[in-house]
Each structure stands twice: as structure tokens, then as C-alpha cells.
Design a protein around this motif. Structure first.
Motif, PDB file in Angstrom:
ATOM      1  N   GLU A  74       0.832  -1.206   0.000  1.00 33.64           N
ATOM      2  CA  GLU A  74       0.000   0.000   0.000  1.00 33.64           C
ATOM      3  C   GLU A  74       0.870   1.261   0.000  1.00 33.64           C
ATOM      4  O   GLU A  74       0.586   2.219  -0.713  1.00 33.64           O
ATOM      5  N   ALA A  75       1.942   1.241   0.775  1.00 38.73           N
ATOM      6  CA  ALA A  75       2.847   2.390   0.805  1.00 38.73           C
ATOM      7  C   ALA A  75       3.526   2.576  -0.552  1.00 38.73           C
ATOM      8  O   ALA A  75       3.698   3.706  -1.016  1.00 38.73           O
ATOM      9  N   ALA A  76       3.888   1.481  -1.199  1.00 38.47           N
ATOM     10  CA  ALA A  76       4.505   1.566  -2.526  1.00 38.47           C
ATOM     11  C   ALA A  76       3.517   2.156  -3.531  1.00 38.47           C
ATOM     12  O   ALA A  76       3.903   2.974  -4.379  1.00 38.47           O
ATOM     13  N   ARG A  77       2.260   1.763  -3.443  1.00 38.40           N
ATOM     14  CA  ARG A  77       1.246   2.325  -4.343  1.00 38.40           C
ATOM     15  C   ARG A  77       1.088   3.821  -4.122  1.00 38.40           C
ATOM     16  O   ARG A  77       0.942   4.583  -5.076  1.00 38.40           O
ATOM     17  N   LEU A  78       1.122   4.250  -2.859  1.00 38.20           N
ATOM     18  CA  LEU A  78       1.016   5.676  -2.563  1.00 38.20           C
ATOM     19  C   LEU A  78       2.213   6.451  -3.095  1.00 38.20           C
ATOM     20  O   LEU A  78       2.090   7.626  -3.444  1.00 38.20           O
ATOM     21  N   ASN A  79       3.366   5.791  -3.186  1.00 40.58           N
ATOM     22  CA  ASN A  79       4.567   6.411  -3.749  1.00 40.58           C
ATOM     23  C   ASN A  79       4.572   6.369  -5.275  1.00 40.58           C
ATOM     24  O   ASN A  79       5.502   6.867  -5.899  1.00 40.58           O
ATOM     25  N   GLY A  80       3.562   5.732  -5.881  1.00 43.68           N
ATOM     26  CA  GLY A  80       3.512   5.616  -7.333  1.00 43.68           C
ATOM     27  C   GLY A  80       4.357   4.485  -7.878  1.00 43.68           C
ATOM     28  O   GLY A  80       4.664   4.448  -9.064  1.00 43.68           O
ATOM     29  N   SER A 104      -7.089  -8.337  -4.097  1.00 40.34           N
ATOM     30  CA  SER A 104      -7.711  -7.071  -4.475  1.00 40.34           C
ATOM     31  C   SER A 104      -6.666  -5.981  -4.681  1.00 40.34           C
ATOM     32  O   SER A 104      -6.724  -5.238  -5.666  1.00 40.34           O
ATOM     33  N   GLY A 105      -5.711  -5.888  -3.762  1.00 37.63           N
ATOM     34  CA  GLY A 105      -4.669  -4.874  -3.885  1.00 37.63           C
ATOM     35  C   GLY A 105      -3.811  -5.066  -5.118  1.00 37.63           C
ATOM     36  O   GLY A 105      -3.487  -4.103  -5.819  1.00 37.63           O
ATOM     37  N   GLU A 106      -3.458  -6.328  -5.391  1.00 39.70           N
ATOM     38  CA  GLU A 106      -2.669  -6.600  -6.590  1.00 39.70           C
ATOM     39  C   GLU A 106      -3.450  -6.211  -7.842  1.00 39.70           C
ATOM     40  O   GLU A 106      -2.909  -5.600  -8.763  1.00 39.70           O
ATOM     41  N   GLY A 107      -4.740  -6.526  -7.848  1.00 38.36           N
ATOM     42  CA  GLY A 107      -5.566  -6.159  -8.992  1.00 38.36           C
ATOM     43  C   GLY A 107      -5.648  -4.654  -9.189  1.00 38.36           C
ATOM     44  O   GLY A 107      -5.533  -4.155 -10.315  1.00 38.36           O
ATOM     45  N   ALA A 108      -5.789  -3.908  -8.099  1.00 35.07           N
ATOM     46  CA  ALA A 108      -5.847  -2.451  -8.200  1.00 35.07           C
ATOM     47  C   ALA A 108      -4.516  -1.887  -8.695  1.00 35.07           C
ATOM     48  O   ALA A 108      -4.494  -0.973  -9.527  1.00 35.07           O
ATOM     49  N   ALA A 109      -3.405  -2.445  -8.217  1.00 36.99           N
ATOM     50  CA  ALA A 109      -2.089  -1.993  -8.685  1.00 36.99           C
ATOM     51  C   ALA A 109      -1.900  -2.330 -10.161  1.00 36.99           C
ATOM     52  O   ALA A 109      -1.307  -1.543 -10.905  1.00 36.99           O
ATOM     53  N   LEU A 110      -2.410  -3.472 -10.584  1.00 38.18           N
ATOM     54  CA  LEU A 110      -2.324  -3.838 -12.000  1.00 38.18           C
ATOM     55  C   LEU A 110      -3.114  -2.861 -12.858  1.00 38.18           C
ATOM     56  O   LEU A 110      -2.658  -2.462 -13.935  1.00 38.18           O
ATOM     57  N   VAL A 111      -4.287  -2.457 -12.383  1.00 38.69           N
ATOM     58  CA  VAL A 111      -5.087  -1.476 -13.123  1.00 38.69           C
ATOM     59  C   VAL A 111      -4.330  -0.161 -13.218  1.00 38.69           C
ATOM     60  O   VAL A 111      -4.255   0.454 -14.291  1.00 38.69           O
ATOM     61  N   GLU A 112      -3.749   0.281 -12.099  1.00 37.63           N
ATOM     62  CA  GLU A 112      -3.001   1.538 -12.097  1.00 37.63           C
ATOM     63  C   GLU A 112      -1.816   1.479 -13.056  1.00 37.63           C
ATOM     64  O   GLU A 112      -1.423   2.495 -13.610  1.00 37.63           O
ATOM     65  N   LYS A 113      -1.269   0.303 -13.243  1.00 40.83           N
ATOM     66  CA  LYS A 113      -0.133   0.125 -14.142  1.00 40.83           C
ATOM     67  C   LYS A 113      -0.592  -0.030 -15.596  1.00 40.83           C
ATOM     68  O   LYS A 113       0.202   0.090 -16.514  1.00 40.83           O
ATOM     69  N   GLY A 114      -1.882  -0.313 -15.798  1.00 42.33           N
ATOM     70  CA  GLY A 114      -2.415  -0.444 -17.147  1.00 42.33           C
ATOM     71  C   GLY A 114      -2.729  -1.873 -17.566  1.00 42.33           C
ATOM     72  O   GLY A 114      -3.186  -2.107 -18.670  1.00 42.33           O
ATOM     73  N   ASN A 122      -7.915 -11.334 -11.441  1.00 49.75           N
ATOM     74  CA  ASN A 122      -7.989 -11.263  -9.981  1.00 49.75           C
ATOM     75  C   ASN A 122      -9.433 -11.057  -9.528  1.00 49.75           C
ATOM     76  O   ASN A 122      -9.859 -11.636  -8.527  1.00 49.75           O
ATOM     77  N   LEU A 123     -10.173 -10.233 -10.258  1.00 53.29           N
ATOM     78  CA  LEU A 123     -11.570 -10.002  -9.923  1.00 53.29           C
ATOM     79  C   LEU A 123     -12.369 -11.302 -10.030  1.00 53.29           C
ATOM     80  O   LEU A 123     -13.196 -11.595  -9.156  1.00 53.29           O
ATOM     81  N   ALA A 124     -12.109 -12.087 -11.069  1.00 57.03           N
ATOM     82  CA  ALA A 124     -12.804 -13.368 -11.222  1.00 57.03           C
ATOM     83  C   ALA A 124     -12.478 -14.311 -10.056  1.00 57.03           C
ATOM     84  O   ALA A 124     -13.372 -14.999  -9.544  1.00 57.03           O
ATOM     85  N   LEU A 140     -12.085  -3.780  -6.037  1.00 57.48           N
ATOM     86  CA  LEU A 140     -11.378  -4.059  -7.282  1.00 57.48           C
ATOM     87  C   LEU A 140     -12.262  -3.767  -8.489  1.00 57.48           C
ATOM     88  O   LEU A 140     -11.784  -3.227  -9.491  1.00 57.48           O
ATOM     89  N   ALA A 141     -13.539  -4.086  -8.399  1.00 57.98           N
ATOM     90  CA  ALA A 141     -14.455  -3.782  -9.507  1.00 57.98           C
ATOM     91  C   ALA A 141     -14.510  -2.274  -9.753  1.00 57.98           C
ATOM     92  O   ALA A 141     -14.524  -1.826 -10.910  1.00 57.98           O
TER      93      ALA A 141
END
Length: 168
Positions: A74-80, A104-114, A122-124, A140-141
Motif C-alpha cells: 500500500e505504501a509503494a502504491r502511494l509512492n507511485g 484485491s490490492g494486486e488487482g488495483a495496482a495492476l489497473v493503475e499500471k495499465g 484477480n476479480l474473477a 477491485l471492480a
């Protein structure tokens, strides 16, 4: 009769081992718990770099704590740093493959990365594990519906190269 006491002791050991294995937030060392609390305070204060330092120190004290990997992610995601966050989520998933927060977190980070298609996988998984009513599934949805982050281009990134010429 001779085996009653050892059998009882063995049963207690197995019961404790099973209960520890089911724990989602294994932070047993009080020093690690204090460092995790410092990391949470740093996140709340908007200082994710200090939070990373606290979480890494906590992980050094208690390397068996899977929850610290989630905090680091989560901290890494906040750092971009989505790539680093994905790595931390995957380390958590290696330890606990059914960890809903890590999926869920991995899926959100994957979305942020494209990588939206990987996030949909991950959602499935989340939908098959806990359904659509689960908070992790809905988070995640929502992240997938929002789509990848737009990269912000700063003025410093487009400065022309300075060319020095000499006048005669």
C-alpha cells in the motif's frame, strides 16, 4: 494411561499450530506491532516514505507477518511504485494464496499500471472466492471501472536540452 499426558500435550500443540495458521494478521512481536503502528501513522500523515521504513523494520523483526507485506504494498502504491507494490502483493499471496486483500490490492495496482486484463483475472478469483458482496471484490471492480491512471507530465520532464554556443 501412560500415553494420556503426551497425547494431551500433542493435541494442544496441534490446536495452537492450527489456530496460528488461520491468523490473517500474524504480528506476534510487540516491537513489530509498534513499528507497524508507526507506519500507519506515517501513512495517515501523508509520508509514505517513512511508512516504508517502518514497515521494512517491522518485517525484519517479524518476517512471518504477511500483513506487513500488504502494508508495504500500500505504501509503494502511494509512492507511485505500482510494480513494487505488485511484488509485495505476490509475496503475500505466496504465503497465503487465499488472501482476499492481497488479491484485491494486486488487482488495483495492476489497473493503475495499465494491465486491466490481469486485474480482471484477480476479480474473477475474488468473485469465485467470496462473491460480489465482498468488500475486496467491490473495491477491485470499482478500480477496474475507473481504469488506469493517466500519467501526469511535468514541466521539468519536457525542458529542452540546453545548448551552449560561444560567440566570437
Amino acid at each position: 494411561m501412560r500415553f494420556a499426558a503426551p497425547a494431551a500435550a500433542l493435541a494442544i500443540v496441534f490446536a495452537m499450530t492450527a489456530s496460528v495458521g488461520q491468523s490473517d494478521d500474524h504480528v506476534t512481536d510487540p516491537r513489530a506491532a509498534a513499528l507497524v503502528a508507526q507506519g500507519h501513522a506515517a501513512i495517515a500523515a501523508g509520508q509514505p516514505e517513512k511508512a516504508v521504513d517502518a514497515y521494512e523494520a517491522a518485517l525484519a523483526v517479524d518476517p512471518a507477518a504477511t500483513g506487513i507485506f500488504l502494508d508495504l504494498a500500500e505504501a509503494a502504491r502511494l509512492n507511485g511504485l505500482q510494480g513494487k507494490a505488485i511484488r509485495y502483493y505476490r509475496l503475500a499471496l505466496e504465503r497465503e494464496p487465499d488472501n482476499l486483500a492481497a488479491l484485491s490490492g494486486e488487482g488495483a495496482a495492476l489497473v493503475e499500471k495499465g494491465a486491466v486484463e490481469k486485474a480482471r483475472r484477480n476479480l474473477a478469483k475474488l468473485q469465485s472466492m467470496c462473491g460480489d458482496k465482498c468488500p475486496e471484490t467491490s473495491q477491485l471492480a470499482a478500480a477496474i471501472a475507473k481504469g488506469p491512471q493517466q500519467r501526469v507530465l511535468t514541466a521539468e520532464a519536457v525542458l529542452p536540452d540546453a545548448v551552449v554556443t560561444q560567440k566570437n
